[in-house]
Design an enzyme around this catalytic site. Structure first.
Site, PDB file in Angstrom:
ATOM      1  N   ILE A 175       7.788  -2.367   2.621  1.00  0.00           N
ATOM      2  CA  ILE A 175       6.862  -3.512   2.434  1.00  0.00           C
ATOM      3  C   ILE A 175       7.499  -4.689   3.237  1.00  0.00           C
ATOM      4  CG2 ILE A 175       5.578  -5.074   0.744  1.00  0.00           C
ATOM      5  CD1 ILE A 175       4.794  -1.944   0.954  1.00  0.00           C
ATOM      6  N   GLY A 197      24.089   1.399  31.886  1.00  0.00           N
ATOM      7  CA  GLY A 197      24.841   1.085  30.843  1.00  0.00           C
ATOM      8  C   GLY A 197      24.270  -0.319  30.054  1.00  0.00           C
ATOM      9  N   CYS A 222      -8.352  -4.004   5.874  1.00  0.00           N
ATOM     10  CA  CYS A 222      -7.294  -4.832   6.136  1.00  0.00           C
ATOM     11  C   CYS A 222      -6.408  -4.211   7.320  1.00  0.00           C
ATOM     12  CB  CYS A 222      -6.259  -5.246   5.060  1.00  0.00           C
ATOM     13  SG  CYS A 222      -7.167  -5.756   3.790  1.00  0.00           S
ATOM     14  N   LEU A 223      -6.131  -2.859   7.368  1.00  0.00           N
ATOM     15  CA  LEU A 223      -5.242  -2.264   8.282  1.00  0.00           C
ATOM     16  C   LEU A 223      -6.051  -2.312   9.472  1.00  0.00           C
ATOM     17  CD1 LEU A 223      -3.983   0.741   6.203  1.00  0.00           C
ATOM     18  CD2 LEU A 223      -2.608  -1.322   6.989  1.00  0.00           C
ATOM     19  N   THR A 273       0.670   6.387  11.348  1.00  0.00           N
ATOM     20  CA  THR A 273       1.380   6.923  12.571  1.00  0.00           C
ATOM     21  C   THR A 273       0.713   7.155  13.660  1.00  0.00           C
ATOM     22  OG1 THR A 273       1.217   9.185  11.723  1.00  0.00           O
ATOM     23  CG2 THR A 273       3.240   7.707  10.870  1.00  0.00           C
ATOM     24  N   LEU A 311       0.875  -1.203  -0.057  1.00  0.00           N
ATOM     25  CA  LEU A 311      -0.134  -0.098  -0.071  1.00  0.00           C
ATOM     26  C   LEU A 311       1.041   1.160  -0.018  1.00  0.00           C
ATOM     27  CD1 LEU A 311      -2.739   1.508   0.250  1.00  0.00           C
ATOM     28  CD2 LEU A 311      -2.506   1.133   2.815  1.00  0.00           C
ATOM     29  N   THR A 312       1.793   1.359   0.848  1.00  0.00           N
ATOM     30  CA  THR A 312       2.489   2.623   0.981  1.00  0.00           C
ATOM     31  C   THR A 312       3.581   2.787  -0.334  1.00  0.00           C
ATOM     32  OG1 THR A 312       2.908   2.143   3.548  1.00  0.00           O
ATOM     33  CG2 THR A 312       4.319   3.499   2.739  1.00  0.00           C
ATOM     34  N   GLU A 313       3.761   3.912  -0.583  1.00  0.00           N
ATOM     35  CA  GLU A 313       4.533   4.364  -1.696  1.00  0.00           C
ATOM     36  C   GLU A 313       5.580   5.328  -1.131  1.00  0.00           C
ATOM     37  OE1 GLU A 313       1.759   5.650  -4.975  1.00  0.00           O
ATOM     38  OE2 GLU A 313       1.044   3.500  -5.131  1.00  0.00           O
ATOM     39  N   GLU A 371       1.391   1.173  10.049  1.00  0.00           N
ATOM     40  CA  GLU A 371      -0.144   0.981  10.006  1.00  0.00           C
ATOM     41  C   GLU A 371      -0.722   2.301  10.590  1.00  0.00           C
ATOM     42  OE1 GLU A 371      -1.848  -2.432  10.170  1.00  0.00           O
ATOM     43  OE2 GLU A 371      -0.110  -3.684   9.834  1.00  0.00           O
TER      44      GLU A 371
HETATM   45  C1  LIG Z   1       9.351  -1.689   9.295  1.00  0.00           C
HETATM   46  C2  LIG Z   1       8.152  -1.129   8.233  1.00  0.00           C
HETATM   47  C3  LIG Z   1       7.401  -2.181   7.849  1.00  0.00           C
HETATM   48  C4  LIG Z   1       6.358  -1.426   6.979  1.00  0.00           C
HETATM   49  N1  LIG Z   1       5.532  -2.385   6.345  1.00  0.00           N
HETATM   50  C5  LIG Z   1       4.495  -2.139   5.482  1.00  0.00           C
HETATM   51  C6  LIG Z   1       3.885  -3.103   4.684  1.00  0.00           C
HETATM   52  O1  LIG Z   1       4.077  -4.237   5.001  1.00  0.00           O
HETATM   53  N2  LIG Z   1       3.086  -2.562   3.955  1.00  0.00           N
HETATM   54  C7  LIG Z   1       2.765  -1.155   3.607  1.00  0.00           C
HETATM   55  O2  LIG Z   1       2.058  -0.875   2.743  1.00  0.00           O
HETATM   56  N3  LIG Z   1       3.267  -0.361   4.272  1.00  0.00           N
HETATM   57  C8  LIG Z   1       4.272  -0.750   5.182  1.00  0.00           C
HETATM   58  N4  LIG Z   1       5.081   0.308   5.933  1.00  0.00           N
HETATM   59  C9  LIG Z   1       4.877   1.638   5.892  1.00  0.00           C
HETATM   60  C10 LIG Z   1       3.866   2.422   7.078  1.00  0.00           C
HETATM   61  O3  LIG Z   1       2.921   2.042   6.962  1.00  0.00           O
HETATM   62  C11 LIG Z   1       4.490   3.833   6.672  1.00  0.00           C
HETATM   63  O4  LIG Z   1       5.714   4.269   6.842  1.00  0.00           O
HETATM   64  C12 LIG Z   1       3.586   4.855   7.495  1.00  0.00           C
HETATM   65  O5  LIG Z   1       2.204   4.629   7.017  1.00  0.00           O
HETATM   66  C13 LIG Z   1       4.111   6.292   7.261  1.00  0.00           C
HETATM   67  O6  LIG Z   1       4.082   6.554   6.042  1.00  0.00           O
HETATM   68  P1  LIG Z   1       5.400   7.185   5.494  1.00  0.00           P
HETATM   69  O7  LIG Z   1       6.660   6.585   6.079  1.00  0.00           O
HETATM   70  O8  LIG Z   1       5.595   7.483   4.207  1.00  0.00           O
HETATM   71  O9  LIG Z   1       5.702   8.675   6.292  1.00  0.00           O
HETATM   72  P2  LIG Z   1       4.948   9.986   5.925  1.00  0.00           P
HETATM   73  O10 LIG Z   1       3.440   9.722   5.578  1.00  0.00           O
HETATM   74  O11 LIG Z   1       5.868  10.795   5.097  1.00  0.00           O
HETATM   75  O12 LIG Z   1       4.623  10.954   7.214  1.00  0.00           O
HETATM   76  C14 LIG Z   1       5.742  11.578   7.826  1.00  0.00           C
HETATM   77  C15 LIG Z   1       5.644  12.304   9.030  1.00  0.00           C
HETATM   78  O13 LIG Z   1       4.529  13.372   8.744  1.00  0.00           O
HETATM   79  C16 LIG Z   1       3.249  13.040   9.712  1.00  0.00           C
HETATM   80  N5  LIG Z   1       2.123  13.508   9.165  1.00  0.00           N
HETATM   81  C17 LIG Z   1       1.574  12.948   8.081  1.00  0.00           C
HETATM   82  N6  LIG Z   1       0.429  13.570   7.734  1.00  0.00           N
HETATM   83  C18 LIG Z   1       0.391  14.547   8.592  1.00  0.00           C
HETATM   84  C19 LIG Z   1      -0.624  15.596   8.861  1.00  0.00           C
HETATM   85  N7  LIG Z   1      -1.927  15.602   8.005  1.00  0.00           N
HETATM   86  N8  LIG Z   1      -0.463  16.369   9.872  1.00  0.00           N
HETATM   87  C20 LIG Z   1       0.632  16.283  10.808  1.00  0.00           C
HETATM   88  N9  LIG Z   1       1.567  15.164  10.677  1.00  0.00           N
HETATM   89  C21 LIG Z   1       1.444  14.369   9.496  1.00  0.00           C
HETATM   90  C22 LIG Z   1       3.395  11.676  10.042  1.00  0.00           C
HETATM   91  O14 LIG Z   1       2.919  11.318  11.261  1.00  0.00           O
HETATM   92  C23 LIG Z   1       4.935  11.221  10.296  1.00  0.00           C
HETATM   93  O15 LIG Z   1       5.509  11.773  11.357  1.00  0.00           O
HETATM   94  C24 LIG Z   1       6.219  -0.105   6.941  1.00  0.00           C
HETATM   95  C25 LIG Z   1       6.947   0.615   7.747  1.00  0.00           C
HETATM   96  C26 LIG Z   1       8.076   0.323   8.118  1.00  0.00           C
HETATM   97  C27 LIG Z   1       8.760   1.204   9.079  1.00  0.00           C
END
Ligand SMILES: Cc1cc2nc3c(=O)[nH]c(=O)nc-3n(C[C@H](O)[C@H](O)[C@H](O)COP(=O)(O)OP(=O)(O)OC[C@H]3O[C@@H](n4cnc5c(N)ncnc54)[C@H](O)[C@@H]3O)c2cc1C
Length: 400
Positions: free
Chosen positions: A180, A357, A255-256, A382, A148-150, A380
């Site tokens: 992912i 430590g 799903c989420l 933030t 899902l995430t891009e 899932e």
């Molecule tokens: C180890 C790991 C495993 C993962 N596994 C999966 C997976 O299996 N499938 C999948 O699809 N994704 C997966 N993810 C992705 C994860 O769901 C995303 O990292 C997460 O949704 C945040 O997206 P981003 O990293 O692009 O951060 P961004 O969306 O760029 O956010 C950056 C910051 O901005 C803040 N923010 C965003 N919008 C706003 C707003 N409107 N107002 C104020 N603050 C805001 C956020 O809270 C965050 O602090 C995984 C991530 C990790 C780290």
């Protein structure tokens, strides 16, 4: 002046409460659910804890555990039929709790397989898709990942760039997915892509021409879990690989909701692991002539951990009951995911500090859990996104 001998702790065995379950949440479970909890706990004690520190240090997912995880019925455990265990929501909760007591990476593997990959096939797939994928996924022979995430921003999935266009009876997919879980070990990807009709789910088998997965290296978190980046370059997918039962963002979001429910339980396990180690450590660490556990400041901190774990347990218990009754909403899940992840991360950080430590050594569990939970509080949805979801629920205004 002679140093006073450490006092013996006052304990009344008849009244002693379980320090990791003060309000006896386990007592609220059915017998079957307690049996599931016990068998997963044994698996974690015998098979996960002895190896997990090394896996974390080596940035290695323990693949060899997959057959045992499957034989315990932990993959797609809530699904009825298709060789799945058909367990209750509370059973899924305690499965996640026990697995994450071991490591968030192991729980993530099970969450992604069960809630993010098997659930959408079960809920939105055709009968042929269910027969083709679910039994093999339940047996751990086929691993799934959820795309899902891009790269440009996971918090705003409606702004999806990955797209699928019809070409005769097929679809052609272009785009990329980032972060992912299971990305490079998956045999099938549940990929969400924008179409002229709205967002659709596509089942893309490993090896399909133009589909590539690369592992993300150098992580400081979830090191015992595989995380990948996915690339789709004119990937041709037949119509029979499209999930027919859903169009729109509600597909991936539902799903989420399932997976986040499990996370609310899982992180309790990570926090319990930290508290258990702190109860042990502070009672044997002698400073200023007495055990650390005999000082007021340490007791305040331990009591605070216990208060927060207990409230998280009660929240997840009620969430599970609402889920069983079909009354659980995404806002319920957001509040619990926010509360419980914050609780676990704060406890892991505090436990790391209380070890002095030694707290930076991987030989003690808090630093590993702390680093893992930095991912769990981010993925899932933030913490901020879940807070804003509650803000929207309360005010009716969307601030995101
Ligand atoms: C180890 C790991 C495993 C993962 N596994 C999966 C997976 O299996 N499938 C999948 O699809 N994704 C997966 N993810 C992705 C994860 O769901 C995303 O990292 C997460 O949704 C945040 O997206 P981003 O990293 O692009 O951060 P961004 O969306 O760029 O956010 C950056 C910051 O901005 C803040 N923010 C965003 N919008 C706003 C707003 N409107 N107002 C104020 N603050 C805001 C956020 O809270 C965050 O602090 C995984 C991530 C990790 C780290």
């Amino acid at each position: 002046m002679a140093t006073a001998a450490p006092a013996t702790p006052i304990k009344n065995s008849k009244q002693a409460l379980n320090p990791l379950d003060l309000f006896d949440v386990r007592g609220m479970l059915g017998e079957d659910e307690r049996m599931v909890q016990d068998s997963v706990a044994r698996f974690v004690d015998d098979r996960v804890l002895p190896i997990i520190q090394e896996c974390f240090e080596q940035h290695r997912f323990p693949h060899d555990l997959i057959p045992e995880i499957a034989s315990l019925g932990l993959l797609g455990s809530s699904i009825k039929g298709y060789d799945c265990a058909g367990l209750s929501s509370l059973a899924y909760g305690v499965i996640c709790q026990e697995l994450e007591r071991g490591d968030s990476g192991i729980r993530s593997f099970v969450s992604v397989q069960s809630s993010l990959c098997m659930y959408p096939i079960y809920a939105f797939g055709s009968e042929e898709q269910k027969q083709k994928y679910l039994p093999r996924m339940a047996r751990g022979e086929l691993i799934g990942c959820f795309g899902l995430t891009e790269p440009h921003g996971g918090s705003d999935p409606a702004n999806m760039k990955t797209h699928a266009k019809r070409q005769g009876k097929d679809w052609v997919i272009n785009g990329a997915k980032m972060w992912i879980t299971n990305g490079t070990i998956a045999g099938v990807c549940v990929c969400w892509a924008a179409t002229d009709e709205g967002i659709r789910g596509f089942l893309i088998d490993k090896g399909t021409k133009g589909f590539d997965a690369r592992e993300i290296e150098n992580k400081f978190s979830l090191r015992a879990s595989v995380t990948g980046a996915l690339f789709f370059d004119n990937v041709v997918v037949p119509e029979e690989n499209v999930l027919p039962g859903v169009v729109g963002l509600k597909g991936p979001l539902s799903c989420l909701t399932q997976a986040r429910y499990g996370i609310t339980w899982g992180v309790i396990g990570a926090a319990q692991a930290c508290l258990a180690q702190m109860l042990d450590y502070t009672s044997t660490r002698i400073l200023f002539g007495k055990p650390l556990a005999q000082t007021q400041a340490i007791q305040l901190r331990l009591a605070d951990m216990s208060r927060r774990i207990t409230t998280a347990q009660l929240l997840s218990l009620q969430l599970g009951q609402l889920k069983e009754q079909g009354r659980m909403t995404p806002s319920h899940v957001s509040l619990a995911k926010w509360n419980n992840c914050r609780m676990a991360l704060d406890i892991a950080r505090d436990a790391r500090d209380m070890l002095g430590g030694a707290g930076i050594s991987a030989e003690y569990v808090p630093v590993r859990h702390m680093l893992n939970l930095e991912s769990v509080i981010t993925y899932e949805g933030t913490e901020t996104i879940h807070q804003l979801t509650i803000g929207r629920e309360l005010t009716g205004f969307s601030a995101f």
